[in-house]
Motif scaffolding. Sequence first.
Motif, PDB file in Angstrom:
ATOM      1  N   GLU A 484       0.811  -1.217   0.000  1.00 41.94           N
ATOM      2  CA  GLU A 484       0.000   0.000   0.000  1.00 41.94           C
ATOM      3  C   GLU A 484       0.847   1.271   0.000  1.00 41.94           C
ATOM      4  N   ALA A 485       2.148   1.139   0.242  1.00 44.81           N
ATOM      5  CA  ALA A 485       3.016   2.324   0.307  1.00 44.81           C
ATOM      6  C   ALA A 485       3.198   2.937  -1.082  1.00 44.81           C
ATOM      7  N   ASP A 486       3.334   4.245  -1.128  1.00 51.50           N
ATOM      8  CA  ASP A 486       3.548   4.959  -2.382  1.00 51.50           C
ATOM      9  C   ASP A 486       5.040   5.240  -2.538  1.00 51.50           C
ATOM     10  N   ASP A 487       5.675   4.521  -3.463  1.00 53.86           N
ATOM     11  CA  ASP A 487       7.119   4.723  -3.672  1.00 53.86           C
ATOM     12  C   ASP A 487       7.411   5.731  -4.770  1.00 53.86           C
ATOM     13  N   GLY A 488       6.352   6.267  -5.384  1.00 55.62           N
ATOM     14  CA  GLY A 488       6.529   7.308  -6.388  1.00 55.62           C
ATOM     15  C   GLY A 488       6.807   6.801  -7.788  1.00 55.62           C
ATOM     16  N   TYR A 489       6.783   5.486  -7.992  1.00 56.53           N
ATOM     17  CA  TYR A 489       7.081   4.913  -9.304  1.00 56.53           C
ATOM     18  C   TYR A 489       5.848   4.287  -9.944  1.00 56.53           C
ATOM     19  N   TYR A 490       5.811   4.324 -11.274  1.00 55.76           N
ATOM     20  CA  TYR A 490       4.922   3.493 -12.073  1.00 55.76           C
ATOM     21  C   TYR A 490       5.820   2.620 -12.929  1.00 55.76           C
ATOM     22  N   GLY A 514       3.933  -0.864 -29.162  1.00 58.58           N
ATOM     23  CA  GLY A 514       3.082  -0.527 -30.299  1.00 58.58           C
ATOM     24  C   GLY A 514       1.715   0.007 -29.931  1.00 58.58           C
ATOM     25  N   THR A 515       1.289  -0.207 -28.684  1.00 58.26           N
ATOM     26  CA  THR A 515      -0.027   0.269 -28.245  1.00 58.26           C
ATOM     27  C   THR A 515       0.090   1.376 -27.201  1.00 58.26           C
ATOM     28  N   LEU A 516       1.303   1.854 -26.962  1.00 62.16           N
ATOM     29  CA  LEU A 516       1.513   2.794 -25.857  1.00 62.16           C
ATOM     30  C   LEU A 516       0.744   4.099 -26.063  1.00 62.16           C
ATOM     31  N   ARG A 517       0.806   4.650 -27.267  1.00 56.66           N
ATOM     32  CA  ARG A 517       0.149   5.946 -27.499  1.00 56.66           C
ATOM     33  C   ARG A 517      -1.363   5.857 -27.284  1.00 56.66           C
ATOM     34  N   ASP A 518      -1.909   4.646 -27.521  1.00 54.06           N
ATOM     35  CA  ASP A 518      -3.357   4.478 -27.359  1.00 54.06           C
ATOM     36  C   ASP A 518      -3.756   4.256 -25.904  1.00 54.06           C
ATOM     37  N   ASN A 519      -2.751   4.089 -25.023  1.00 52.05           N
ATOM     38  CA  ASN A 519      -3.059   3.754 -23.630  1.00 52.05           C
ATOM     39  C   ASN A 519      -2.409   4.722 -22.640  1.00 52.05           C
ATOM     40  N   LEU A 520      -2.124   5.928 -23.091  1.00 52.01           N
ATOM     41  CA  LEU A 520      -1.484   6.890 -22.201  1.00 52.01           C
ATOM     42  C   LEU A 520      -2.337   7.213 -20.985  1.00 52.01           C
ATOM     43  N   GLY A 521      -3.632   7.122 -21.141  1.00 50.55           N
ATOM     44  CA  GLY A 521      -4.525   7.450 -20.037  1.00 50.55           C
ATOM     45  C   GLY A 521      -4.395   6.507 -18.853  1.00 50.55           C
ATOM     46  N   GLU A 522      -3.803   5.317 -19.075  1.00 49.78           N
ATOM     47  CA  GLU A 522      -3.649   4.360 -17.992  1.00 49.78           C
ATOM     48  C   GLU A 522      -2.442   4.666 -17.103  1.00 49.78           C
ATOM     49  N   ILE A 523      -1.600   5.572 -17.567  1.00 50.73           N
ATOM     50  CA  ILE A 523      -0.346   5.848 -16.863  1.00 50.73           C
ATOM     51  C   ILE A 523      -0.468   7.170 -16.110  1.00 50.73           C
ATOM     52  N   PRO A 524      -0.316   7.145 -14.799  1.00 49.33           N
ATOM     53  CA  PRO A 524      -0.463   8.398 -14.029  1.00 49.33           C
ATOM     54  C   PRO A 524       0.711   9.350 -14.274  1.00 49.33           C
ATOM     55  N   ALA A 543      10.192   5.947 -23.558  1.00 51.76           N
ATOM     56  CA  ALA A 543      10.502   7.112 -22.728  1.00 51.76           C
ATOM     57  C   ALA A 543      10.332   8.405 -23.510  1.00 51.76           C
ATOM     58  N   ARG A 544      10.723   8.389 -24.771  1.00 45.08           N
ATOM     59  CA  ARG A 544      10.590   9.599 -25.589  1.00 45.08           C
ATOM     60  C   ARG A 544       9.112   9.891 -25.902  1.00 45.08           C
ATOM     61  N   ILE A 545       8.332   8.828 -26.123  1.00 44.96           N
ATOM     62  CA  ILE A 545       6.893   9.030 -26.335  1.00 44.96           C
ATOM     63  C   ILE A 545       6.262   9.665 -25.106  1.00 44.96           C
ATOM     64  N   LEU A 546       6.596   9.105 -23.950  1.00 41.98           N
ATOM     65  CA  LEU A 546       6.011   9.617 -22.714  1.00 41.98           C
ATOM     66  C   LEU A 546       6.503  11.025 -22.398  1.00 41.98           C
ATOM     67  N   ALA A 547       7.798  11.261 -22.620  1.00 41.71           N
ATOM     68  CA  ALA A 547       8.337  12.602 -22.358  1.00 41.71           C
ATOM     69  C   ALA A 547       7.641  13.641 -23.225  1.00 41.71           C
ATOM     70  N   GLY A 548       7.333  13.245 -24.464  1.00 45.68           N
ATOM     71  CA  GLY A 548       6.635  14.159 -25.360  1.00 45.68           C
ATOM     72  C   GLY A 548       5.209  14.429 -24.954  1.00 45.68           C
ATOM     73  N   ASN A 549       4.718  13.640 -24.010  1.00 53.19           N
ATOM     74  CA  ASN A 549       3.356  13.821 -23.525  1.00 53.19           C
ATOM     75  C   ASN A 549       3.317  14.234 -22.058  1.00 53.19           C
ATOM     76  N   GLY A 550       4.431  14.757 -21.570  1.00 51.94           N
ATOM     77  CA  GLY A 550       4.445  15.365 -20.252  1.00 51.94           C
ATOM     78  C   GLY A 550       4.774  14.442 -19.092  1.00 51.94           C
ATOM     79  N   TYR A 551       5.328  13.258 -19.351  1.00 52.05           N
ATOM     80  CA  TYR A 551       5.670  12.317 -18.286  1.00 52.05           C
ATOM     81  C   TYR A 551       7.145  12.432 -17.897  1.00 52.05           C
ATOM     82  N   ARG A 552       7.423  12.094 -16.655  1.00 49.10           N
ATOM     83  CA  ARG A 552       8.804  11.934 -16.197  1.00 49.10           C
ATOM     84  C   ARG A 552       9.167  10.454 -16.310  1.00 49.10           C
ATOM     85  N   THR A 553      10.319  10.160 -16.888  1.00 45.61           N
ATOM     86  CA  THR A 553      10.642   8.761 -17.180  1.00 45.61           C
ATOM     87  C   THR A 553      12.079   8.412 -16.798  1.00 45.61           C
ATOM     88  N   THR A 554      12.295   7.119 -16.599  1.00 44.34           N
ATOM     89  CA  THR A 554      13.634   6.557 -16.462  1.00 44.34           C
ATOM     90  C   THR A 554      13.582   5.137 -17.002  1.00 44.34           C
TER      91      THR A 554
END
Length: 568
Positions: A484-490, A514-524, A543-554
Amino acid sequence: MSKTIIIGGSAAGAAVAARLRRLDEHREITIYEKGPDVSYASCGLPYFVGGVLPSRQSLVVTPVKAFVGKYNVNVKTLHEVTAVSTENKTVTVKRLADNTVITDTYDSLVIATGASPFVPESIQGTSLPQVKTLRTIEDAEKIRQAVTTGNIKSVVIAGGGFIGVELAENLAHAGVGVTLVELKPEVLGIMDQEFGRLMTNELTRNGVDVRTGLGIKGFSTANEEDGEVLSVELSDGTEIKAGLAVMALGVKPNTAIVRGNGIELDSRGFIKVNQVFETSVRNVYAAGDNVTVNHLVTGNSVSSTLAGPAARGARIIANTIAGVDGASDFPGTSGSGIVKAFNLQAGITGFGEEYLSGTGLVKDRDYFTAFVSQKSHVAWFPGAGFLFIKGIFDKQNGRILGVEAVGSSSVDKIIDVASALILKKGTFQDLTDLDLSYAPQFNAPKSPLNMLGFTAENIFLGLENQVGVAEYLKIAEGRDKNPEADDGYYLLDVREPSEVTALRLPHFINIPLGTLRDNLGEIPKDKLVLITCAVGVRAWNAARILAGNGYRTTVLSGGSSMYSLYVK
């Protein structure tokens, strides 16, 4: 006629004599060697023990008689130098056959006495006949004879460095049960733990009982039904029964004979030399395992018990004694080393991250790292092996501070090229600019070192971040203990479902690339997204797809391929 005396006839000493004779036909050259051989390959000793090298003569590069004939050198084997007087320019020598003592004079002196096995006094029972060291051909013969007679069924090796690992492999191939004990968390302590872990696992997969994080407390013997058995007590109180133990805990310099002669030593007893390997006493030189040299990365003096610096030092000494004008000095060492055990190669040049952090340097302030998972050549051509490569770079200017590699092949190529760049103070940009040979059976159009450079450039420019497998496992462990702890990662796995079925990384959620762009809403968007794939390429694209949509990635370094070897 000028006269040079060389104390010690192994790698450095024999090389000085050979080069010096080529440069000066009339000089009197004498080698005093307390053993029976000169010019032998000590780096081959584990392979002689295991039978890969069939005979003692396989280790002797040039027999004494042949050496004398080729180079017209006075070779005095079984002669031990017991004292040196730099004030009088004399050496005191004992002939071991009859203990006759003589005094000899020199114009120039070369101290190539090497080093001896380090055996801590705190360990009890090291004088027992069942406790061996491995430094000379005679040492190797004793171990080989004990093993090949059939009486020795198990061996304990103390120390998981290069020699310990090589010896473990060779004894295992010879059918001997091997327990390898290493005080550090993993074997190959000179490398970072993620690479040491891979070698630890490789040894374990091939039947070696590896005990890490433990030291040797002492040795004792007891009479049992099968005869006298050696008992090895570990630091946790565990006892291991064995027929033999081999101490492989490093070396100490053989420099006792030069103490009190004005020759400057460091705190550990290694001889300090300048860029032509001259000591603090004029016309007295030293090279090999008994000296310190300049390290190319830090500029500090380090001991370098490796054959390469010894051989180059010998050449420079000969050039200096012979008065060769314009010959190069010694720029320093990058500390390059490589080892193989079973199906895994491991190598390093420069320094690992753990060493640098131990000197007070801070990651992402003073240095940064880049990690790539690659193939030894293009994946579509048969026989491609895997490679994991890590680079450590100066945070300010990108200079290469170290490169480590583990893989099934081509590790030597990676380390050698990286070492050349360290010599020239190269940067990650130089890695990107490398124009290396390519054919599908040898390399890739974008070589593994190019890819390391590209990745380092991305990190340097703030386009990419990486998390190592060890850090991910801490995250996974934390979730197991407290879901239940929040470690800050997805945690996002962008492999195909079939790949995930074959190897699932705990706590990762699978959304194929291949389906990542269609499922961005599932990623907080309030989480740091840690992305994995098989090796890292798809994770970088994600990571580049997500970064282009405002996500922090590693990105997980090495992906599932690194994870699979790390945890097994």
